[in-house]
Design an enzyme around this catalytic site. Structure first.
Site, PDB file in Angstrom:
ATOM      1  N   LYS A 221       1.794 -41.458 -23.747  1.00  0.00           N
ATOM      2  CA  LYS A 221       1.869 -41.316 -25.896  1.00  0.00           C
ATOM      3  C   LYS A 221       2.448 -43.063 -26.465  1.00  0.00           C
ATOM      4  O   LYS A 221       3.168 -43.787 -25.800  1.00  0.00           O
ATOM      5  CB  LYS A 221       2.490 -40.290 -26.034  1.00  0.00           C
ATOM      6  CG  LYS A 221       1.746 -38.880 -25.969  1.00  0.00           C
ATOM      7  CD  LYS A 221       2.823 -38.047 -26.710  1.00  0.00           C
ATOM      8  CE  LYS A 221       1.620 -36.783 -26.510  1.00  0.00           C
ATOM      9  NZ  LYS A 221       2.033 -35.420 -26.699  1.00  0.00           N
ATOM     10  N   ARG A 255       2.940 -31.880 -19.132  1.00  0.00           N
ATOM     11  CA  ARG A 255       1.475 -32.019 -18.960  1.00  0.00           C
ATOM     12  C   ARG A 255       1.303 -33.700 -18.480  1.00  0.00           C
ATOM     13  O   ARG A 255       1.410 -34.254 -19.650  1.00  0.00           O
ATOM     14  CB  ARG A 255       1.745 -31.647 -20.389  1.00  0.00           C
ATOM     15  CG  ARG A 255      -0.553 -31.081 -20.709  1.00  0.00           C
ATOM     16  CD  ARG A 255      -0.268 -31.177 -21.828  1.00  0.00           C
ATOM     17  NE  ARG A 255      -1.899 -30.808 -22.309  1.00  0.00           N
ATOM     18  CZ  ARG A 255      -2.396 -32.425 -23.126  1.00  0.00           C
ATOM     19  NH1 ARG A 255      -2.017 -33.298 -23.419  1.00  0.00           N
ATOM     20  NH2 ARG A 255      -3.673 -31.911 -23.364  1.00  0.00           N
TER      21      ARG A 255
END
Ligand code: 8Y4
Length: 276
Positions: A221, A255
């Site tokens: 991210k 995740r």
């Protein structure tokens, strides 16, 4: 025929959720058909690498991404879920905030719904999860995928998300979803500034006081890109550092795209975590 485990073995180590993005096959002219073989191959690889859950998603929830119509999302994820349920011995999660997609996915063999809206966008979602006795990931997001990164603001991000979780747990329980089936996720990158994303790692112990497993999704991210100055394809090491810190802080589900390295990082961090 292998049987899918209906229980998640929480508590012995952190569980790794592998990301399976199901987007249209670039070779099909209409941009409509998904490559089932490629999806199944990716699922098998992640199972081989030690994934505990495979998260199948048919709509991009990246900042600014356009929504996918219900029918198209169904056509993308259902055949993939059916095939994985048949051929891979790893529990399946469906990444959707649409109740009809979740319902069909649970009927096709999924055992968990990963709802980035935290049961807010689809009025029927909590009932669907309850009826199927499924697991649910209740994720926090400020705004919608389209506008969430426009001007995120919190006075106290950890306290605000803690209150959000408290309210969502009550809502889910009212609809028949037991607390034991709820996983809470602060939603790294979903309507958060850099400082908010960093504070959320610090805040994991506070979220644990709610009595549900905490999930974190740091994989590749932009907070990693912002700190290290690296593009998406160069963010593995940063991801692994974030995975280790999240697990050390108490996160029990992670995740990620890169299952094998993330599992190693998570296992080490779990072993090093002080057990009170
Ligand atoms: C590079 C790669 C840059 C990926 C951004 C991204 C989460 C999630 C997503 C999460 C839960 C993403 C569906 C966003 N993130 N579900 N989903 N938790 N529960 N962006 O953190 O991966 S998609």
């Amino acid at each position: 025929m292998r049987k899918q485990r209906q229980v998640l073995r929480l508590g012995k180590r952190a569980l790794i959720m592998g990301i399976l993005n199901v987007t249209p096959d670039s070779f099909s002219d209409g941009g409509k058909y998904v490559d089932l073989d490629a999806a199944l191959k990716h699922a098998r690889e992640m199972a081989e690498e030690g994934a505990d859950i495979i998260d199948v998603g048919g709509e991009s929830t990246r900042p600014g991404a356009n929504p996918v119509p219900l029918e198209e999302e169904m056509e993308r994820v259902l055949p993939v879920i059916e095939a994985i349920a048949r051929e891979v011995d790893v529990p399946i999660s469906v990444d959707t905030y649409k109740a009809p997609v979740a319902e069909a996915a649970l009927e096709a063999g999924a055992v968990m719904v990963n709802d980035v809206s935290g049961l807010r966008f689809s009025p029927e979602m909590a009932d669907v999860v309850a009826r199927h006795r499924a697991w649910v990931v209740v994720m926090h997001m400020q705004g919608t995928p389209r506008d969430m990164q426009e001007a995120p603001y919190y006075k106290d991000v950890v306290e605000e998300i803690h209150e959000f979780f408290q309210e969502r747990i009550r809502f889910a329980e009212k609809h028949g979803v037991p607390r034991e089936k709820i996983i809470l996720d602060p939603g790294i990158g979903f309507g958060k500034r850099l400082k908010d994303n960093l504070a959320l790692f610090q805040g994991i112990p506070r979220f644990l006081s709610l009595g549900c497993p905490i999930m974190v999704g740091p994989s590749r991210k932009s907070f990693i890109g912002n700190i290290l100055g690296l593009p998406i394809q160069e963010r593995l090491e940063g991801t692994l550092a974030a995975v280790a810190i999240a697990v050390f802080q108490g996160a029990q589900v992670i995740r990620v795209h890169d299952v094998r390295p993330a599992k190693r990082a998570a296992d080490l961090a779990w072993a090093m975590r002080r057990k009170i």
